[in-house]
Design a protein around this motif. Structure first.
Motif, short mmCIF file in Angstrom:
data_model
loop_
_atom_site.label_atom_id
_atom_site.label_comp_id
_atom_site.label_asym_id
_atom_site.label_seq_id
_atom_site.Cartn_x
_atom_site.Cartn_y
_atom_site.Cartn_z
N ARG A 104 2.59 0.36 -10.28
CA ARG A 104 1.87 1.21 -9.32
C ARG A 104 0.52 1.55 -9.94
O ARG A 104 0.46 2.00 -11.08
N ALA A 112 0.88 -1.17 0.00
CA ALA A 112 0.00 0.00 0.00
C ALA A 112 0.91 1.22 0.00
O ALA A 112 1.93 1.24 0.70
N VAL A 113 0.58 2.23 -0.79
CA VAL A 113 1.43 3.41 -0.94
C VAL A 113 0.67 4.63 -0.46
O VAL A 113 -0.47 4.88 -0.90
N GLN A 114 1.29 5.38 0.44
CA GLN A 114 0.75 6.66 0.89
C GLN A 114 1.88 7.67 0.87
O GLN A 114 2.80 7.59 1.70
N GLY A 115 1.86 8.57 -0.11
CA GLY A 115 2.95 9.53 -0.26
C GLY A 115 4.24 8.82 -0.57
O GLY A 115 4.33 8.04 -1.52
N GLU A 142 -9.12 -1.62 -0.01
CA GLU A 142 -9.54 -0.24 0.22
C GLU A 142 -9.15 0.63 -0.96
O GLU A 142 -8.21 0.30 -1.70
N GLY A 150 -7.26 3.41 -2.83
CA GLY A 150 -5.92 3.93 -2.60
C GLY A 150 -4.96 3.52 -3.68
O GLY A 150 -5.35 2.97 -4.72
N THR A 169 5.60 6.68 1.53
CA THR A 169 5.64 5.51 2.41
C THR A 169 4.98 4.32 1.74
O THR A 169 3.91 4.43 1.15
N ARG A 170 5.67 3.17 1.82
CA ARG A 170 5.10 1.91 1.33
C ARG A 170 4.96 0.96 2.51
O ARG A 170 5.89 0.81 3.30
N LYS A 171 3.82 0.28 2.58
CA LYS A 171 3.58 -0.71 3.64
C LYS A 171 3.38 -2.07 2.97
O LYS A 171 2.49 -2.24 2.14
N TYR A 220 -1.56 1.33 -4.79
CA TYR A 220 -0.88 0.08 -4.47
C TYR A 220 0.29 -0.11 -5.42
O TYR A 220 0.33 0.46 -6.51
#
Length: 117
Positions: free
Chosen positions: A90, A26-29, A57, A59, A31-33, A61
């Motif tokens: 992505r 999952a990518v937010q800005g 969700e 968002g 940050t990758r989780k 990825y």
């Protein structure tokens, strides 16, 4: 409820790509989780959806496929550095109640993807 799935097709050999390691983030800005790690089966697919139901969700990825390692394992002579090595796709999910199928069609020299369902 929607789901996210993938498969890998080896168009150099004309077959599903068995044994491709992949990771889903999952990518937010910036940050990758890491959400999941998987390896493709004999049909080039994962044994289960990567995400489904409430885990899918809206968002951004990333799927990271270890294509270079796969082709090296197939006995293909590759240059160093490899032209296609890690393939990073992505993509965005806007409607998590729908099915998203994100396949990889790959050779040591090219790759493509598309949104399936």
């Amino acid at each position: 409820m929607g789901k996210l799935s993938t498969h890998v097709l080896d168009t150099m050999h004309g077959k599903p790509a068995e044994g491709v390691a992949m990771r889903l983030y999952a990518v937010q800005g910036d940050t990758r989780k890491l959400l999941k790690q998987a390896v493709t089966n004999h049909d080039g697919r994962c044994d289960a959806p990567l995400l489904e139901g409430g885990n899918l969700e809206a968002g951004v990825y990333e799927l990271v496929f270890e294509a270079g390692d796969y082709f090296a394992g197939q006995g293909v002579t590759l240059p160093e550095p490899r032209f296609v090595d890690q393939v990073v796709l992505r993509f965005g999910i806007a409607r998590p109640n729908e099915n998203y199928h994100v396949p990889l069609v790959v050779t040591p020299w090219t790759y493509s993807t598309y949104r399936g369902s």
